[in-house]
Every structure is written in C-alpha cells, then in structure tokens.
Enzyme design. Sequence first.
Site, short mmCIF file in Angstrom:
data_model
loop_
_atom_site.label_atom_id
_atom_site.label_comp_id
_atom_site.label_asym_id
_atom_site.label_seq_id
_atom_site.Cartn_x
_atom_site.Cartn_y
_atom_site.Cartn_z
N TYR A 175 0.83 -1.22 0.00
CA TYR A 175 0.00 0.00 0.00
C TYR A 175 0.86 1.27 0.00
CZ TYR A 175 -3.71 -3.22 1.31
OH TYR A 175 -4.61 -4.26 1.32
N GLU A 217 -5.67 2.96 -3.46
CA GLU A 217 -6.25 2.66 -2.15
C GLU A 217 -5.16 2.62 -1.10
OE1 GLU A 217 -7.24 -1.87 -3.18
OE2 GLU A 217 -7.14 -1.56 -1.01
N PHE A 246 -15.45 -4.78 -1.90
CA PHE A 246 -15.65 -3.62 -1.03
C PHE A 246 -17.08 -3.12 -1.16
CE2 PHE A 246 -11.01 -3.21 -1.85
CZ PHE A 246 -10.54 -3.06 -0.55
N ARG A 305 -10.57 1.55 3.79
CA ARG A 305 -9.62 2.17 2.86
C ARG A 305 -10.06 3.58 2.48
NH1 ARG A 305 -7.97 -2.01 4.12
NH2 ARG A 305 -7.28 -3.80 2.88
N HIS A 311 -14.18 -3.53 3.50
CA HIS A 311 -14.51 -4.94 3.31
C HIS A 311 -15.67 -5.35 4.23
CE1 HIS A 311 -11.35 -6.01 0.55
NE2 HIS A 311 -10.39 -5.66 1.38
#
Length: 140
Positions: A72, A92, A133, A110, A125
């Site tokens: 990430y 994200e 998502f 996120r 999630h």
Amino acid sequence: MQLLKALLFLLIPVTLALPVDVAAPVDNVLETRQSGPVTCGSNTYTVAQVTGARNSGYNYVKQGGTAGGSTYPHVYNNYEGFSFPVAGPYYEFPLLKSGAYTGGSPGADRVIFNKSGQRAGEITHTGASGNNFVGCSRTS
Ligand SMILES: *[C@@H]1O[C@H](CO)[C@@H](O)[C@H](O)[C@H]1NC(C)=O
C-alpha cells in the site's frame, strides 16, 4: 390596508415558487471534499482522520514507495463500480482508527484518491462478500 393585503396575497405564492436549489453546486463541492465524519462498518472516522490517511497514502504515490514493506498504496481498479466524484486512476490506502498506516495488517477500511491526491471516497470490506468492497457512509 386593503391594497397591502392584496399585494401580499399576490406576492407570497410567487416567492414560494422560486427555485430553492440555487446552492446545489456548492453542496456538491462540499461533498467531494467530505463534509463530515465517515462510518465504515462500525468504525467512524473524523474528517481529520480520513484526510490524514489520504495525505499519507498520497505522499507514498508522490515519492514512489510503499508503507513499511506492504503493497500500500496500490492502484484500485474500481471493479465494484463506485461513482467517485473525481477522475481516476485511483489508489487505495488503509484507513485506521489509530493514526497513519505504516505496514502490517491493513484492516478492513480504505481511503481512495486519484493520482493528484484528490479524494474519491472511502470503502470497506466490512459487509462485503469475499474480497469485495462496499462504500462507507459518504461513498456510493
Ligand atoms: C483527479 O481528479 C481531479 C478532479 O476530477 C482532476 O482534475 C485531476 O485531473 C485528477 N487527476 C488525475 C491525475 O487524473
């Protein structure tokens, strides 16, 4: 007096019939910038928390790295088809209750932003099937 009454009688309906959504474009701008707290599942985040996560993620995009050996931020392809208010491509980055994400478990929530760091929305999630998502409270 009679004349005044007659004037009011004529003017009031006209006033009530005037369009009331003159401010709508302003509202849309505020919504893009996130105008209040965001709830993802049972987590609620302040504007400052969401903005902090987004700025943190965007700094990695600008500098070309990732957080603490994680993947990430990475590109988010929007397979779910959210109608984000800004243009992609999207990234994200984990949204945490406990400050900026620095690696490890990303949790369920996120922030999504575009290549210029503009807010696209927040997704989670929690409540989604599999690895999908769903939108948090200000994202659809
Ligand atoms: C990010 O979104 C804004 C608003 O739609 C747009 O002006 C900007 O060009 C986008 N950035 C990129 C790199 O696409």
